[in-house]
Scaffold this motif. Structure first.
Motif, short mmCIF file in Angstrom:
data_model
loop_
_atom_site.label_atom_id
_atom_site.label_comp_id
_atom_site.label_asym_id
_atom_site.label_seq_id
_atom_site.Cartn_x
_atom_site.Cartn_y
_atom_site.Cartn_z
N VAL A 126 0.84 -1.20 0.00
CA VAL A 126 0.00 0.00 0.00
C VAL A 126 0.88 1.25 0.00
O VAL A 126 0.62 2.21 -0.74
CB VAL A 126 -0.94 0.00 1.22
CG1 VAL A 126 -1.67 1.34 1.35
CG2 VAL A 126 -1.96 -1.13 1.11
N TRP A 127 1.94 1.22 0.80
CA TRP A 127 2.84 2.36 0.88
C TRP A 127 3.54 2.60 -0.46
O TRP A 127 3.65 3.73 -0.92
CB TRP A 127 3.85 2.13 1.99
CG TRP A 127 4.85 3.21 2.21
CD1 TRP A 127 6.20 3.07 2.35
CD2 TRP A 127 4.60 4.62 2.36
NE1 TRP A 127 6.80 4.28 2.57
CE2 TRP A 127 5.84 5.26 2.57
CE3 TRP A 127 3.44 5.39 2.33
CZ2 TRP A 127 5.95 6.63 2.74
CZ3 TRP A 127 3.55 6.76 2.49
CH2 TRP A 127 4.78 7.37 2.70
N ALA A 128 3.99 1.52 -1.10
CA ALA A 128 4.61 1.65 -2.42
C ALA A 128 3.64 2.24 -3.43
O ALA A 128 4.00 3.10 -4.25
CB ALA A 128 5.11 0.29 -2.90
N GLY A 129 2.38 1.80 -3.38
CA GLY A 129 1.37 2.34 -4.29
C GLY A 129 1.12 3.82 -4.06
O GLY A 129 0.96 4.59 -5.02
N LEU A 130 1.10 4.23 -2.80
CA LEU A 130 0.91 5.65 -2.50
C LEU A 130 2.09 6.49 -3.00
O LEU A 130 1.91 7.59 -3.55
CB LEU A 130 0.75 5.85 -0.98
CG LEU A 130 -0.59 5.40 -0.39
CD1 LEU A 130 -0.53 5.45 1.13
CD2 LEU A 130 -1.73 6.28 -0.89
N ILE A 131 3.30 5.96 -2.83
CA ILE A 131 4.48 6.67 -3.32
C ILE A 131 4.43 6.85 -4.83
O ILE A 131 4.64 7.94 -5.36
CB ILE A 131 5.76 5.92 -2.91
CG1 ILE A 131 5.97 6.00 -1.39
CG2 ILE A 131 6.98 6.49 -3.64
CD1 ILE A 131 7.11 5.15 -0.88
N VAL A 132 4.12 5.76 -5.54
CA VAL A 132 4.05 5.83 -7.01
C VAL A 132 2.94 6.78 -7.44
O VAL A 132 3.13 7.64 -8.32
CB VAL A 132 3.83 4.43 -7.60
CG1 VAL A 132 3.53 4.52 -9.09
CG2 VAL A 132 5.06 3.55 -7.37
N GLY A 133 1.76 6.66 -6.83
CA GLY A 133 0.63 7.50 -7.23
C GLY A 133 0.89 8.98 -7.00
O GLY A 133 0.65 9.81 -7.89
#
Length: 257
Positions: free
Chosen positions: A217-224
């Motif tokens: 989830v954290w990786a997705g937030l960073i990318v987004g």
């Protein structure tokens, strides 16, 4: 459940890793926003450097579609190291200290050897990614006389190179996840504890093993959020990169005992 491993025969010990709930990344973002508001000038100075540096790189590569693609995707590889000064700002803020921008740069001297080795590792990964992308784009044919935007649009939506594009995206995703797993807490740990590169990277891998869902989830937030910054011609990164940098510090503090 806490995970701890000691390796005295190798000369280093891994810290205890905590397990965190799935929604914890949102708390990291809130804490990062608090640090940004507490240190607005030095934090935004880092953001401005990210934005201006990124714009200069994109302008230099604008006539080469493969370099533009590498610049955007490679940003995710090197950002954890470039944000080391933001980790120092958050660390000192947690102790009630206020730093100027120039003071935060001392972090690159305090554990310079480990940070330099990690930077060298990221440089090798970035060079591999650039060469792979160059080969992939060469298989697609030349882009002479076509603007970079039109070329990339045709590549993504033209439907003629689906297999190659899928391979490129799959390899890029695997590479990005690998770097994320190595870096998610390693650079903050080098800043905070003067940890050597091996200890920091192994601790980062253990954190991902113990918390796969929250860190995805954290990786997705960073990318987004980073892509939102790119969509604003990088000027959104003036705020978003300090926010993510400070939040990454709180992720480290939450994950490592």
């Amino acid at each position: 459940m806490k995970l701890s491993h000691d390796f005295p025969e190798r000369g280093f010990a891994l810290p205890t890793i905590r397990r965190v709930p799935l929604d914890r990344p949102l708390r990291w973002l809130r804490a990062g926003w608090h640090d940004l508001r507490a240190n607005p000038l030095p934090s935004l100075a880092y953001g401005l450097l990210f934005a201006l540096g990124g714009d200069l790189i994109l302008l230099a590569a604008i006539d080469s579609p493969h370099l533009v693609t590498v610049a955007v995707s490679g940003f995710f590889l090197v950002a954890p190291l470039l944000a080391a000064g933001l980790y120092e700002l958050s660390r000192c803020a947690g102790r009630g200290e206020r730093l100027f921008f120039i003071d935060s740069l001392r972090v690159f001297r305090s554990n310079g050897e480990s940070l330099a080795l990690f930077g060298l590792l990221l440089a090798f990964v970035a060079m591999f990614w650039e060469r792979f992308t160059a080969i992939a784009f060469s298989l697609l044919g030349g882009s002479g006389g076509v603007s970079t935007g039109a070329y990339l649009y045709d590549l993504v939506f033209g439907g003629e190179h689906v297999a190659l594009l899928a391979t490129w995206l799959a390899l890029g995703g695997v590479l990005a996840l690998f770097v994320f797993a190595l870096a998610v807490i390693s650079v903050p740990m080098m800043v905070d504890r003067d940890a050597d590169i091996a200890t920091a990277m192994l601790a980062s891998l253990r954190a991902c093993q113990a918390n796969p869902a929250p860190l995805l989830v954290w990786a997705g937030l960073i990318v987004g959020l980073t892509l939102i910054g790119f969509a604003t011609l990088l000027f959104g990164l003036v705020v978003l990169m300090p926010l993510l940098g400070h939040a990454s510090w709180h992720a480290y503090r939450d994950l490592v005992e």
